[in-house]
Design a protein around this motif. Structure first.
Motif, PDB file in Angstrom:
ATOM      1  N   LEU A   1     -11.393   1.777  40.752  1.00  0.00           N
ATOM      2  CA  LEU A   1     -10.559   2.586  40.557  1.00  0.00           C
ATOM      3  C   LEU A   1     -11.618   4.012  39.699  1.00  0.00           C
ATOM      4  O   LEU A   1     -11.758   3.418  38.628  1.00  0.00           O
ATOM      5  CB  LEU A   1      -9.014   3.630  39.926  1.00  0.00           C
ATOM      6  CG  LEU A   1      -8.387   5.125  39.351  1.00  0.00           C
ATOM      7  CD1 LEU A   1      -7.891   5.210  41.061  1.00  0.00           C
ATOM      8  CD2 LEU A   1      -7.343   4.960  38.670  1.00  0.00           C
ATOM      9  N   VAL A   2     -12.393   5.006  40.230  1.00  0.00           N
ATOM     10  CA  VAL A   2     -12.597   5.354  39.413  1.00  0.00           C
ATOM     11  C   VAL A   2     -12.628   7.607  38.886  1.00  0.00           C
ATOM     12  O   VAL A   2     -11.489   7.961  39.984  1.00  0.00           O
ATOM     13  CB  VAL A   2     -14.522   5.772  40.281  1.00  0.00           C
ATOM     14  CG1 VAL A   2     -15.224   6.520  39.540  1.00  0.00           C
ATOM     15  CG2 VAL A   2     -14.915   4.865  40.833  1.00  0.00           C
ATOM     16  N   ARG A   3     -12.309   7.316  37.753  1.00  0.00           N
ATOM     17  CA  ARG A   3     -11.957   8.898  37.349  1.00  0.00           C
ATOM     18  C   ARG A   3     -12.742   9.489  36.651  1.00  0.00           C
ATOM     19  O   ARG A   3     -13.084   9.525  36.441  1.00  0.00           O
ATOM     20  CB  ARG A   3     -10.185   8.743  37.143  1.00  0.00           C
ATOM     21  CG  ARG A   3     -10.335   7.256  35.196  1.00  0.00           C
ATOM     22  CD  ARG A   3      -8.934   7.212  34.409  1.00  0.00           C
ATOM     23  NE  ARG A   3     -10.337   7.651  33.501  1.00  0.00           N
ATOM     24  CZ  ARG A   3      -9.901   7.879  32.006  1.00  0.00           C
ATOM     25  NH1 ARG A   3      -8.382   7.990  32.113  1.00  0.00           N
ATOM     26  NH2 ARG A   3     -10.651   6.486  31.546  1.00  0.00           N
ATOM     27  N   SER A   4     -11.804  11.526  37.169  1.00  0.00           N
ATOM     28  CA  SER A   4     -13.418  12.076  36.266  1.00  0.00           C
ATOM     29  C   SER A   4     -12.440  12.435  34.746  1.00  0.00           C
ATOM     30  O   SER A   4     -11.504  12.557  34.169  1.00  0.00           O
ATOM     31  CB  SER A   4     -13.630  13.418  36.502  1.00  0.00           C
ATOM     32  OG  SER A   4     -12.377  13.740  37.383  1.00  0.00           O
ATOM     33  N   ASN A   5     -13.640  12.321  33.941  1.00  0.00           N
ATOM     34  CA  ASN A   5     -13.128  12.676  32.216  1.00  0.00           C
ATOM     35  C   ASN A   5     -12.851  13.584  31.996  1.00  0.00           C
ATOM     36  O   ASN A   5     -12.715  14.398  31.401  1.00  0.00           O
ATOM     37  CB  ASN A   5     -14.369  12.325  31.765  1.00  0.00           C
ATOM     38  CG  ASN A   5     -14.300  10.499  31.291  1.00  0.00           C
ATOM     39  OD1 ASN A   5     -14.024  10.103  31.350  1.00  0.00           O
ATOM     40  ND2 ASN A   5     -15.638  10.315  31.164  1.00  0.00           N
TER      41      ASN A   5
END
Length: 211
Positions: free
Chosen positions: A100-104
């Motif tokens: 799961l890639v999530r933006s900061n």
């Protein structure tokens, strides 16, 4: 006539007109009241509208790993339940071939998927935007681990579960991904369908701290 008009508007421009609504809209008043009572023992806030992308791929395929790294700024972590840091993104290990890639920070939904999908090309990989189905909550305070332990079966001792790690679990009946981001600070990825329940059960647990 309306449909014909909309069909002539570029997709990127149409998305600007969409009104984003937090998954916690039904408990917004309760969360606001809790923020006003935030203390060193516990505080909670939503980090809404993050770009969240589910990625599937094969770590033994250099083309997949290279394409991912060029877009995200780091390779997908291979070690179970760990987090890799990219250029404005965190990559959470969910399985041997899933992340799961999530933006900061708050970014327009779909930006990462739009970059990853074409970068993968003909590789055996997939990138699917899931931002509309989840939200992110940040909790912190001296009693945060104690509170989490009331509804989460993980061993949350700071020597065992600390920064750089992540884990899929539950908080009572809500499915979550739990990410330590400080000694007593966590971010929690929650499904939209569980948001109302999660918000209410979390606030109930907070109230029990004073009992």
């Amino acid at each position: 006539m309306l449909n014909e008009t909309m069909d002539t508007v570029p997709l990127a421009e149409r998305s600007v007109a969409v009104r984003l609504e937090s998954p916690f809209v039904s408990v917004a008043g309760l969360l606001k009241a809790q923020e006003g009572r935030a203390s060193k023992a516990f505080a909670m806030r939503e980090l809404p509208f993050r770009d969240l992308v589910n990625v599937r791929g094969d770590l033994s395929d250099p083309a997949f790993v290279d394409a991912f790294a060029q877009v995200v700024g780091c390779q997908p972590p291979a070690q179970p339940n760990t987090v890799a840091r990219g250029n404005g993104y965190d990559v959470l290990w969910l399985g041997p071939d899933e992340w799961l890639v999530r933006s900061n920070a708050l970014v327009p939904a779909g930006m990462l998927e739009a970059k990853l999908a074409p970068a993968f090309g003909e590789t055996y990989a997939a990138a699917v935007d899931v931002g509309s189905g989840y939200t992110v909550v940040e909790i912190d305070g001296a009693r945060t681990r104690e509170l989490l332990s009331r509804g989460c079966p993980l061993d949350l001792h700071p020597r065992l579960f600390t920064q750089g790690q992540c884990a899929q679990s539950v908080f009572f009946k809500a499915s979550i991904v739990l990410i330590p981001t400080g000694d007593d600070r966590f971010e929690i990825v929650v499904r939209r369908s569980f948001a109302d329940y999660f918000g209410r059960i979390m606030l109930d647990a907070v109230a029990s701290l004073a009992s």
